[in-house]
Motif scaffolding. Structure first.
Motif, PDB file in Angstrom:
ATOM      1  N   LEU A  12       8.488  38.944  71.863  1.00 18.21           N
ATOM      2  CA  LEU A  12       9.813  39.473  71.570  1.00 18.21           C
ATOM      3  C   LEU A  12      10.715  38.349  71.051  1.00 18.21           C
ATOM      4  O   LEU A  12      10.623  37.210  71.515  1.00 18.21           O
ATOM      5  CB  LEU A  12      10.446  40.071  72.830  1.00 18.21           C
ATOM      6  N   PRO A  13      11.605  38.667  70.108  1.00 14.88           N
ATOM      7  CA  PRO A  13      12.564  37.672  69.634  1.00 14.88           C
ATOM      8  C   PRO A  13      13.704  37.528  70.641  1.00 14.88           C
ATOM      9  O   PRO A  13      14.265  38.519  71.101  1.00 14.88           O
ATOM     10  CB  PRO A  13      13.052  38.257  68.306  1.00 14.88           C
ATOM     11  N   VAL A  14      14.025  36.279  70.991  1.00 11.69           N
ATOM     12  CA  VAL A  14      15.014  36.012  72.034  1.00 11.69           C
ATOM     13  C   VAL A  14      15.948  34.890  71.571  1.00 11.69           C
ATOM     14  O   VAL A  14      15.495  33.896  71.009  1.00 11.69           O
ATOM     15  CB  VAL A  14      14.320  35.583  73.354  1.00 11.69           C
ATOM     16  N   TYR A  15      17.243  35.068  71.842  1.00 16.17           N
ATOM     17  CA  TYR A  15      18.181  33.964  71.665  1.00 16.17           C
ATOM     18  C   TYR A  15      18.030  33.074  72.894  1.00 16.17           C
ATOM     19  O   TYR A  15      18.457  33.425  73.988  1.00 16.17           O
ATOM     20  CB  TYR A  15      19.624  34.464  71.565  1.00 16.17           C
ATOM     21  N   ILE A  16      17.378  31.932  72.702  1.00 20.28           N
ATOM     22  CA  ILE A  16      17.090  31.046  73.835  1.00 20.28           C
ATOM     23  C   ILE A  16      17.101  29.601  73.361  1.00 20.28           C
ATOM     24  O   ILE A  16      16.708  29.302  72.227  1.00 20.28           O
ATOM     25  CB  ILE A  16      15.730  31.401  74.494  1.00 20.28           C
ATOM     26  N   GLY A  17      17.581  28.719  74.231  1.00 22.59           N
ATOM     27  CA  GLY A  17      17.552  27.306  73.900  1.00 22.59           C
ATOM     28  C   GLY A  17      18.531  26.514  74.727  1.00 22.59           C
ATOM     29  O   GLY A  17      19.523  27.039  75.227  1.00 22.59           O
ATOM     30  N   ARG A  18      18.259  25.244  74.842  1.00 18.21           N
ATOM     31  CA  ARG A  18      19.076  24.341  75.640  1.00 18.21           C
ATOM     32  C   ARG A  18      20.451  24.141  75.018  1.00 18.21           C
ATOM     33  O   ARG A  18      21.456  24.119  75.711  1.00 18.21           O
ATOM     34  CB  ARG A  18      18.349  22.997  75.787  1.00 18.21           C
ATOM     35  N   LYS A  57       6.986  51.727  78.974  1.00 20.25           N
ATOM     36  CA  LYS A  57       8.324  51.628  79.566  1.00 20.25           C
ATOM     37  C   LYS A  57       8.619  50.206  80.025  1.00 20.25           C
ATOM     38  O   LYS A  57       9.745  49.724  79.890  1.00 20.25           O
ATOM     39  CB  LYS A  57       8.470  52.601  80.736  1.00 20.25           C
ATOM     40  N   VAL A  58       7.620  49.528  80.555  1.00 17.77           N
ATOM     41  CA  VAL A  58       7.789  48.136  80.953  1.00 17.77           C
ATOM     42  C   VAL A  58       8.160  47.290  79.738  1.00 17.77           C
ATOM     43  O   VAL A  58       9.116  46.502  79.768  1.00 17.77           O
ATOM     44  CB  VAL A  58       6.517  47.588  81.639  1.00 17.77           C
ATOM     45  N   CYS A  59       7.443  47.475  78.646  1.00 14.34           N
ATOM     46  CA  CYS A  59       7.713  46.723  77.415  1.00 14.34           C
ATOM     47  C   CYS A  59       9.112  47.029  76.879  1.00 14.34           C
ATOM     48  O   CYS A  59       9.822  46.132  76.411  1.00 14.34           O
ATOM     49  CB  CYS A  59       6.654  47.029  76.357  1.00 14.34           C
ATOM     50  N   GLU A  60       9.520  48.273  76.949  1.00 14.74           N
ATOM     51  CA  GLU A  60      10.852  48.656  76.477  1.00 14.74           C
ATOM     52  C   GLU A  60      11.951  48.037  77.332  1.00 14.74           C
ATOM     53  O   GLU A  60      12.996  47.639  76.810  1.00 14.74           O
ATOM     54  CB  GLU A  60      10.993  50.178  76.437  1.00 14.74           C
ATOM     55  N   LYS A  61      11.737  47.945  78.627  1.00 15.54           N
ATOM     56  CA  LYS A  61      12.722  47.296  79.499  1.00 15.54           C
ATOM     57  C   LYS A  61      12.909  45.844  79.098  1.00 15.54           C
ATOM     58  O   LYS A  61      14.028  45.333  79.060  1.00 15.54           O
ATOM     59  CB  LYS A  61      12.281  47.368  80.962  1.00 15.54           C
ATOM     60  N   LEU A  62      11.801  45.177  78.787  1.00 18.11           N
ATOM     61  CA  LEU A  62      11.894  43.770  78.392  1.00 18.11           C
ATOM     62  C   LEU A  62      12.531  43.621  77.025  1.00 18.11           C
ATOM     63  O   LEU A  62      13.309  42.692  76.789  1.00 18.11           O
ATOM     64  CB  LEU A  62      10.517  43.118  78.415  1.00 18.11           C
ATOM     65  N   ARG A  63      12.221  44.541  76.128  1.00 18.48           N
ATOM     66  CA  ARG A  63      12.848  44.502  74.805  1.00 18.48           C
ATOM     67  C   ARG A  63      14.359  44.650  74.938  1.00 18.48           C
ATOM     68  O   ARG A  63      15.129  43.932  74.305  1.00 18.48           O
ATOM     69  CB  ARG A  63      12.281  45.595  73.895  1.00 18.48           C
ATOM     70  N   LYS A  64      14.797  45.554  75.794  1.00 20.40           N
ATOM     71  CA  LYS A  64      16.228  45.765  76.018  1.00 20.40           C
ATOM     72  C   LYS A  64      16.856  44.515  76.646  1.00 20.40           C
ATOM     73  O   LYS A  64      17.924  44.071  76.224  1.00 20.40           O
ATOM     74  CB  LYS A  64      16.439  46.982  76.913  1.00 20.40           C
ATOM     75  N   LEU A  65      16.203  43.945  77.656  1.00 16.44           N
ATOM     76  CA  LEU A  65      16.705  42.731  78.306  1.00 16.44           C
ATOM     77  C   LEU A  65      16.893  41.608  77.291  1.00 16.44           C
ATOM     78  O   LEU A  65      17.933  40.957  77.254  1.00 16.44           O
ATOM     79  CB  LEU A  65      15.741  42.280  79.405  1.00 16.44           C
ATOM     80  N   THR A  66      15.889  41.396  76.452  1.00 17.69           N
ATOM     81  CA  THR A  66      15.942  40.269  75.513  1.00 17.69           C
ATOM     82  C   THR A  66      16.872  40.529  74.334  1.00 17.69           C
ATOM     83  O   THR A  66      17.391  39.585  73.750  1.00 17.69           O
ATOM     84  CB  THR A  66      14.535  39.915  74.990  1.00 17.69           C
ATOM     85  N   SER A  67      17.105  41.781  73.995  1.00 22.41           N
ATOM     86  CA  SER A  67      17.986  42.071  72.863  1.00 22.41           C
ATOM     87  C   SER A  67      19.462  42.030  73.264  1.00 22.41           C
ATOM     88  O   SER A  67      20.326  41.888  72.407  1.00 22.41           O
ATOM     89  CB  SER A  67      17.652  43.432  72.248  1.00 22.41           C
ATOM     90  N   GLN A  68      19.748  42.130  74.559  1.00 27.66           N
ATOM     91  CA  GLN A  68      21.138  42.189  75.022  1.00 27.66           C
ATOM     92  C   GLN A  68      21.623  40.909  75.698  1.00 27.66           C
ATOM     93  O   GLN A  68      22.755  40.867  76.158  1.00 27.66           O
ATOM     94  CB  GLN A  68      21.307  43.362  75.987  1.00 27.66           C
ATOM     95  N   ASN A  69      20.778  39.890  75.777  1.00 28.24           N
ATOM     96  CA  ASN A  69      21.144  38.678  76.505  1.00 28.24           C
ATOM     97  C   ASN A  69      20.744  37.419  75.750  1.00 28.24           C
ATOM     98  O   ASN A  69      19.856  37.450  74.902  1.00 28.24           O
ATOM     99  CB  ASN A  69      20.471  38.668  77.885  1.00 28.24           C
ATOM    100  N   THR A  70      21.385  36.331  76.110  1.00 24.58           N
ATOM    101  CA  THR A  70      21.070  35.007  75.598  1.00 24.58           C
ATOM    102  C   THR A  70      20.704  34.132  76.795  1.00 24.58           C
ATOM    103  O   THR A  70      21.316  34.254  77.858  1.00 24.58           O
ATOM    104  CB  THR A  70      22.288  34.408  74.861  1.00 24.58           C
ATOM    105  N   PHE A  71      19.731  33.262  76.609  1.00 26.42           N
ATOM    106  CA  PHE A  71      19.248  32.428  77.705  1.00 26.42           C
ATOM    107  C   PHE A  71      19.192  30.967  77.281  1.00 26.42           C
ATOM    108  O   PHE A  71      18.861  30.665  76.131  1.00 26.42           O
ATOM    109  CB  PHE A  71      17.848  32.868  78.136  1.00 26.42           C
ATOM    110  N   SER A  72      19.499  30.089  78.215  1.00 19.62           N
ATOM    111  CA  SER A  72      19.339  28.660  77.968  1.00 19.62           C
ATOM    112  C   SER A  72      17.942  28.201  78.372  1.00 19.62           C
ATOM    113  O   SER A  72      17.354  27.338  77.722  1.00 19.62           O
ATOM    114  CB  SER A  72      20.376  27.849  78.759  1.00 19.62           C
TER     115      SER A  72
END
Length: 121
Positions: A12-18, A57-72
């Motif tokens: 999944l594509p995620v906004y992530i980085g230090r 459904k598990v995959c969709e939950k993760l897709r939603k989590l990663t599309s709505q959040n940014t992580f360091s």
């Protein structure tokens, strides 16, 4: 006897980085999820999805989590993944998640970096 459901290489594509600059561009993150059943799901015998865990459904939950959040940190992403999955699963199902940052911006690091958290089983 214990049973396991594994979701391998969900990318999944995620906004992530230090740094803020690194978080400006989505990066591919690979998830490996293991669900451990202390009691085998009834679906083993009934062959009915309603008696098992729907991995779509598990995959969709993760897709939603990663599309709505940014992580360091991948550590936080892994923890949030375990938390969101355990929220809707019965308590007798164990969850382990490995988050793999495929192309970490570290010189000479060719295999990326991974972090695993969750239940021991």
């Amino acid at each position: 006897m214990h049973s396991f459901l594994e979701i391998k290489s969900l990318v999944l594509p995620v906004y992530i980085g230090r740094t803020k600059e690194e978080r400006q561009k989505k990066q591919d993150i690979s998830f490996h999820i293991t669900l451990g059943f202390i009691q085998a799901p009834k679906g083993e015998k009934t062959d009915q999805l309603k008696n098992s865990v729907c991995y779509f459904k598990v995959c969709e939950k993760l897709r939603k989590l990663t599309s709505q959040n940014t992580f360091s940190l991948i550590e936080k992403l892994a923890f949030e993944t375990v938390t969101i999955l355990k929220k809707d699963l019965p308590p007798h199902i164990c969850v382990r998640v490995c988050v793999h940052k495929i192309k970490a911006p570290v010189p000479y690091l060719k295999g990326g970096v991974s972090y695993t958290c969750g239940d021991l089983f």
